[in-house]
Design a protein around this motif. Sequence first.
Motif, mmCIF file in Angstrom:
data_model
loop_
_atom_site.group_PDB
_atom_site.id
_atom_site.type_symbol
_atom_site.label_atom_id
_atom_site.label_comp_id
_atom_site.label_asym_id
_atom_site.label_seq_id
_atom_site.Cartn_x
_atom_site.Cartn_y
_atom_site.Cartn_z
ATOM 1 N N LYS A 275 36.174 68.751 -33.145
ATOM 2 C CA LYS A 275 36.502 70.000 -33.831
ATOM 3 C C LYS A 275 35.839 71.190 -33.138
ATOM 4 O O LYS A 275 34.797 71.030 -32.514
ATOM 5 C CB LYS A 275 35.964 69.944 -35.277
ATOM 6 C CG LYS A 275 36.716 69.034 -36.212
ATOM 7 C CD LYS A 275 36.080 69.075 -37.590
ATOM 8 C CE LYS A 275 36.805 68.149 -38.563
ATOM 9 N NZ LYS A 275 38.195 68.533 -38.816
ATOM 10 N N ASP A 286 32.630 66.269 -46.159
ATOM 11 C CA ASP A 286 33.754 65.352 -45.979
ATOM 12 C C ASP A 286 33.560 64.019 -46.709
ATOM 13 O O ASP A 286 34.379 63.116 -46.588
ATOM 14 C CB ASP A 286 33.998 65.127 -44.481
ATOM 15 C CG ASP A 286 35.471 64.977 -44.146
ATOM 16 O OD1 ASP A 286 36.305 65.417 -44.946
ATOM 17 O OD2 ASP A 286 35.768 64.404 -43.076
ATOM 18 N N ASN A 343 44.902 60.810 -32.921
ATOM 19 C CA ASN A 343 43.894 61.867 -33.047
ATOM 20 C C ASN A 343 42.717 61.304 -33.841
ATOM 21 O O ASN A 343 42.878 60.903 -35.000
ATOM 22 C CB ASN A 343 44.532 63.068 -33.770
ATOM 23 C CG ASN A 343 43.628 64.283 -33.772
ATOM 24 O OD1 ASN A 343 42.421 64.171 -33.969
ATOM 25 N ND2 ASN A 343 44.212 65.446 -33.541
ATOM 26 N N GLU A 347 40.662 60.872 -39.330
ATOM 27 C CA GLU A 347 39.866 59.666 -39.602
ATOM 28 C C GLU A 347 39.832 59.270 -41.071
ATOM 29 O O GLU A 347 39.616 58.106 -41.399
ATOM 30 C CB GLU A 347 38.432 59.859 -39.079
ATOM 31 C CG GLU A 347 37.461 60.549 -40.040
ATOM 32 C CD GLU A 347 37.829 61.973 -40.402
ATOM 33 O OE1 GLU A 347 38.632 62.577 -39.667
ATOM 34 O OE2 GLU A 347 37.354 62.491 -41.429
ATOM 35 N N THR A 372 38.879 64.638 -49.003
ATOM 36 C CA THR A 372 39.008 65.904 -48.262
ATOM 37 C C THR A 372 39.828 65.566 -47.015
ATOM 38 O O THR A 372 39.291 65.441 -45.928
ATOM 39 C CB THR A 372 37.614 66.417 -47.862
ATOM 40 O OG1 THR A 372 36.875 65.320 -47.305
ATOM 41 C CG2 THR A 372 36.855 66.989 -49.042
ATOM 42 N N LEU A 373 41.133 65.407 -47.206
ATOM 43 C CA LEU A 373 41.911 64.739 -46.157
ATOM 44 C C LEU A 373 42.496 65.669 -45.102
ATOM 45 O O LEU A 373 42.488 65.328 -43.926
ATOM 46 C CB LEU A 373 43.011 63.876 -46.786
ATOM 47 C CG LEU A 373 43.460 62.712 -45.898
ATOM 48 C CD1 LEU A 373 42.337 61.710 -45.660
ATOM 49 C CD2 LEU A 373 44.664 61.992 -46.472
ATOM 50 N N GLY A 375 43.399 69.789 -43.510
ATOM 51 C CA GLY A 375 43.404 71.246 -43.510
ATOM 52 C C GLY A 375 44.734 71.767 -44.041
ATOM 53 O O GLY A 375 44.809 72.862 -44.598
ATOM 54 N N TYR A 466 34.625 72.031 -52.051
ATOM 55 C CA TYR A 466 33.458 72.913 -51.891
ATOM 56 C C TYR A 466 33.934 74.353 -51.830
ATOM 57 O O TYR A 466 35.090 74.622 -51.514
ATOM 58 C CB TYR A 466 32.660 72.545 -50.629
ATOM 59 C CG TYR A 466 33.434 72.678 -49.343
ATOM 60 C CD1 TYR A 466 34.211 71.627 -48.861
ATOM 61 C CD2 TYR A 466 33.400 73.862 -48.598
ATOM 62 C CE1 TYR A 466 34.927 71.743 -47.686
ATOM 63 C CE2 TYR A 466 34.122 73.984 -47.418
ATOM 64 C CZ TYR A 466 34.882 72.924 -46.967
ATOM 65 O OH TYR A 466 35.603 73.048 -45.803
HETATM 66 N N1 BES Z 1 38.035 66.344 -42.942
HETATM 67 C C1 BES Z 1 39.179 66.892 -42.330
HETATM 68 C C2 BES Z 1 40.017 67.746 -43.275
HETATM 69 C C3 BES Z 1 39.363 68.997 -43.800
HETATM 70 C C4 BES Z 1 39.643 70.207 -43.220
HETATM 71 C C5 BES Z 1 38.548 68.966 -44.905
HETATM 72 C C6 BES Z 1 39.089 71.363 -43.723
HETATM 73 C C7 BES Z 1 37.975 70.107 -45.411
HETATM 74 C C8 BES Z 1 38.258 71.308 -44.813
HETATM 75 C C9 BES Z 1 40.059 65.778 -41.798
HETATM 76 O O1 BES Z 1 39.405 64.645 -41.381
HETATM 77 C C10 BES Z 1 40.779 66.313 -40.605
HETATM 78 O O2 BES Z 1 40.136 66.622 -39.649
HETATM 79 N N2 BES Z 1 42.101 66.403 -40.690
HETATM 80 C C11 BES Z 1 42.906 66.894 -39.622
HETATM 81 C C12 BES Z 1 44.078 65.968 -39.452
HETATM 82 C C13 BES Z 1 44.888 66.227 -38.211
HETATM 83 C C14 BES Z 1 44.094 65.882 -36.992
HETATM 84 C C15 BES Z 1 46.148 65.415 -38.272
HETATM 85 C C16 BES Z 1 43.373 68.297 -39.980
HETATM 86 O O3 BES Z 1 43.653 68.538 -41.155
HETATM 87 O O4 BES Z 1 43.397 69.139 -39.103
#
Ligand code: BES
Length: 495
Positions: A275, A286, A343, A347, A372-373, A375, A466
Amino acid sequence: MRGHVVNLEVTSQPLAALDTDLLVVGIAQDESLSPAAQALDSEWEGLIGRVREDGAFKGKAYELEWIYPAPGKARRALLIGTGKVSAYDVRVVRRSAAIALRQARAKRAARVTIALPAGGRVDSNLLVQAVADGALTGLAGSDLYKDVENRGEIQTLHIVVAEAGGGASEALERGRKIAEAVNFGRWLGDEPANIMTPVRAAEEAQRWAAECGLECQVLGEDELREAGMGSLLSVATGSKLPPQVVVLAYNGGGGPMLGLVGKGVTFDTGGISIKPAADMHYMKYDMCGAAAVIAAIGGIARLGLKANVIAVAGLVENMPSGTATRPGDVVRAANGKTIEIINTDAEGRLVLADALDLARTRGAERLVDVATLTGAIKVALGDVATGAMGNNEDWTNQVLAAAKATGEPLWPMPLYPEYTEKLKSNIADLMNTGGRFGGALTAAAFLQQFVGDTPWVHLDVAGTAYTEKDVSWQMKGATGVMIRTLIELASSDLE
Ligand code: BES
Ligand code: MN
Ligand code: ZN
């Protein structure tokens, strides 16, 4: 724990008779005063009426007006607007109580009395429950590593009701237990990732289980490998910290077994698909899905609800390193499906895949996962509502109804078969991402591959778990979202 109130009590004494440091009186917008406030106003020779006529204080939700010194026995009084009656619900009550107690603490008031109106959708017992809940959750903070030695402490909170009998003290206890579960879940989220590692989180879950009277089992790396959880394990391989899966069980009898499954990524760097630096610190949150299910099942047990519940929390850290999973790697989940990891930042679904399957093998007949799956759900619903996706309309409606009853915004999102098609891989059964658009929905479609035909609802709390801003009723940090909804769900009839 910090932020507690020493004594919580219900009273039906007239407000003017109460010897208190702070008297909080709720005033609805465009309505006549509640009977309790009316009586107080006549003792105070119409002062509240004059404040309202003055026009500056309208009773809009969360509007404040101080009266100091107060005319009668109370040292200080605070009028708090509770808004339009049509919008008055338990959430307004909780927030009003939270604001009042935070104000009380700031003014060093040790003895507080609060009189909020009952009526509409909030009957007298729900009022007591929500005030106790709001007071205790409002005072809890995320400033865990600050020196707050000189902060005021609330000794006693008197909650005013028309009649103290009729279940008011039971309602107060319910509110207290719900708030304690919410605060525990928030605390798990607020602790930084160097402290709240998978092992520490599992230890805290064990301690909580003992307090709440839950059965608790912790599966370590070897057991997870034995169980064939290659999907969950693939997330942990980049981290020095070993993964843990916590299984908590409560048998209060009656109804189908409810399985609560939580995403517990104690820190999400994204892994090799790393990230950007901005906002990465928020990824300590998370694990709020895991925190929610651990907290909720404890609350359910402490309330002695007539329900049969298990909670499964998948705890891992997602780190890049020489041993981390690479984009393009293929892993096998416990249910036998193979996954091409496109990707490594997608996860959460890899963790939930095996955790959902475990809940089913342990006998869950209804499933709810909290995570928290994506964005993408944040883009769709902002920080206001949690997204709900499911495979069974009746079950989804039951979960939505529980959320509505507790005043937690939850909004249904579609799960058409077309989303599943976007997950087709050349080399394996599934890819772990489904392209640029509809990211919350392709994520849900992925999870769906691991629940079979068990009724299941996925709650994506990425936008709501959050807050990044302080608000008058809550310090920024973990919100404990969906804990109240899960407790409410377990108290409803699951047939
Ligand atoms: N934990 C993140 C999602 C997240 C984003 C939670 C912002 C809280 C705030 C998750 O593991 C993630 O990184 N999702 C990716 C998925 C993508 C790579 C398909 C995302 O949402 O960008
Ligand atoms: Mn991620
Ligand atoms: Zn994540």
